[in-house]
Write a protein that holds these residues in place. Sequence first.
Motif, PDB file in Angstrom:
ATOM      1  N   GLY A 186     -12.263  -1.335  -7.848  1.00  0.00           N
ATOM      2  CA  GLY A 186     -11.077  -2.001  -7.338  1.00  0.00           C
ATOM      3  C   GLY A 186      -9.819  -1.257  -7.760  1.00  0.00           C
ATOM      4  O   GLY A 186      -9.748  -0.705  -8.851  1.00  0.00           O
ATOM      5  N   GLU A 187      -8.847  -1.246  -6.870  1.00  0.00           N
ATOM      6  CA  GLU A 187      -7.572  -0.593  -7.146  1.00  0.00           C
ATOM      7  C   GLU A 187      -6.447  -1.596  -6.898  1.00  0.00           C
ATOM      8  O   GLU A 187      -6.523  -2.429  -5.996  1.00  0.00           O
ATOM      9  CB  GLU A 187      -7.396   0.634  -6.243  1.00  0.00           C
ATOM     10  N   GLU A 188      -5.393  -1.528  -7.726  1.00  0.00           N
ATOM     11  CA  GLU A 188      -4.251  -2.411  -7.560  1.00  0.00           C
ATOM     12  C   GLU A 188      -3.624  -2.224  -6.181  1.00  0.00           C
ATOM     13  O   GLU A 188      -3.582  -1.116  -5.649  1.00  0.00           O
ATOM     14  CB  GLU A 188      -3.195  -2.123  -8.633  1.00  0.00           C
ATOM     15  N   ASN A 224      -8.427  -4.528  -5.308  1.00  0.00           N
ATOM     16  CA  ASN A 224      -9.123  -5.284  -6.350  1.00  0.00           C
ATOM     17  C   ASN A 224      -9.144  -6.787  -6.095  1.00  0.00           C
ATOM     18  O   ASN A 224      -9.879  -7.509  -6.771  1.00  0.00           O
ATOM     19  CB  ASN A 224      -8.534  -4.979  -7.732  1.00  0.00           C
ATOM     20  N   LEU A 254     -14.542  -6.012  -1.793  1.00  0.00           N
ATOM     21  CA  LEU A 254     -14.988  -5.364  -3.019  1.00  0.00           C
ATOM     22  C   LEU A 254     -16.236  -6.046  -3.560  1.00  0.00           C
ATOM     23  O   LEU A 254     -17.197  -5.379  -3.971  1.00  0.00           O
ATOM     24  CB  LEU A 254     -13.873  -5.391  -4.064  1.00  0.00           C
TER      25      LEU A 254
END
Length: 296
Positions: free
Chosen positions: A158-160, A141, A146
Amino acid sequence: MRLSVFVLVVLQFMASDYAKAESNNVILTRAFADDDYGFYQQEVLEAVMSATPEYGDAQISLHPQPMSQSRQVVSLLKGDAHIMWSVTNAEREKLLTPIKLPLLKGLAGYRVLVIAKDAQHNFPHAISTDELKTRTLVQGNDWPDLDVLKSNGFNAAGEEWSLWFTSMYTMVEKGIVDGFPRNVIEVNGDLIRHADKPVTIDKNHLLIYPNYEYFFVHPDNSALAKRIRVGLSRLIENGTLEALFNQFESHKLALTLADDPHRARHFLQNHSLPYVLDYARWDLEKEKAMKALLGE
């Protein structure tokens, strides 16, 4: 009284020596507590320091705390570290000083899709870029990539940040997303680390966009920025940088993926980068790369 003056003088010299020692310690940020990840960039940085002895002694050390890219930027701005390496974008270049030599020859902008092993049928060779945009994708993220995917109309979330991107690979494994675009430099190492998961590299597609990985320093640290530019220029000229690049099997595998003539190529725009370098392949454009570095 004389003793007090003497002690004060000694303390001043000690403080001066301590400050000098501190100034010679150049701290490089890192994403993971692993000696392999970022080893190439560290080797390049150490070679830069060795190639510029007139700037003084310098000892490269890694920041003790692994952190996400956004935290690395904050670490430089706060003065907790001196140098980071990452993919660039316009925002990052406003906050920090970029050393505009793509450490990975622009290959950071060549992306293959990591997919579930039983999902190749979702990515046939014949599908168009527009059809590819309907597939669900994941990225970090805080990665500039992204924004690239989203601004080009891709269905990307988005991913942590997680250790070795485990959460992203788990999302692919469980079918939460269709694919995880990874740059051709890192993808093979990723798959080794996630060998327990039924994931693989899609055989048919390649995303390509201007994407450069630079060293960054604090905007007030012009002396360090100059040293890195001069050092990189010398490493290009004497062939050391190319030799360092070629030492890594992952780099050779990356070129194989990037140059694969059987892959459908999908060209994207990078709206977060207001320029395109004509010397990203600095091994083929030595004079242009050196001129750009020394002219900054």
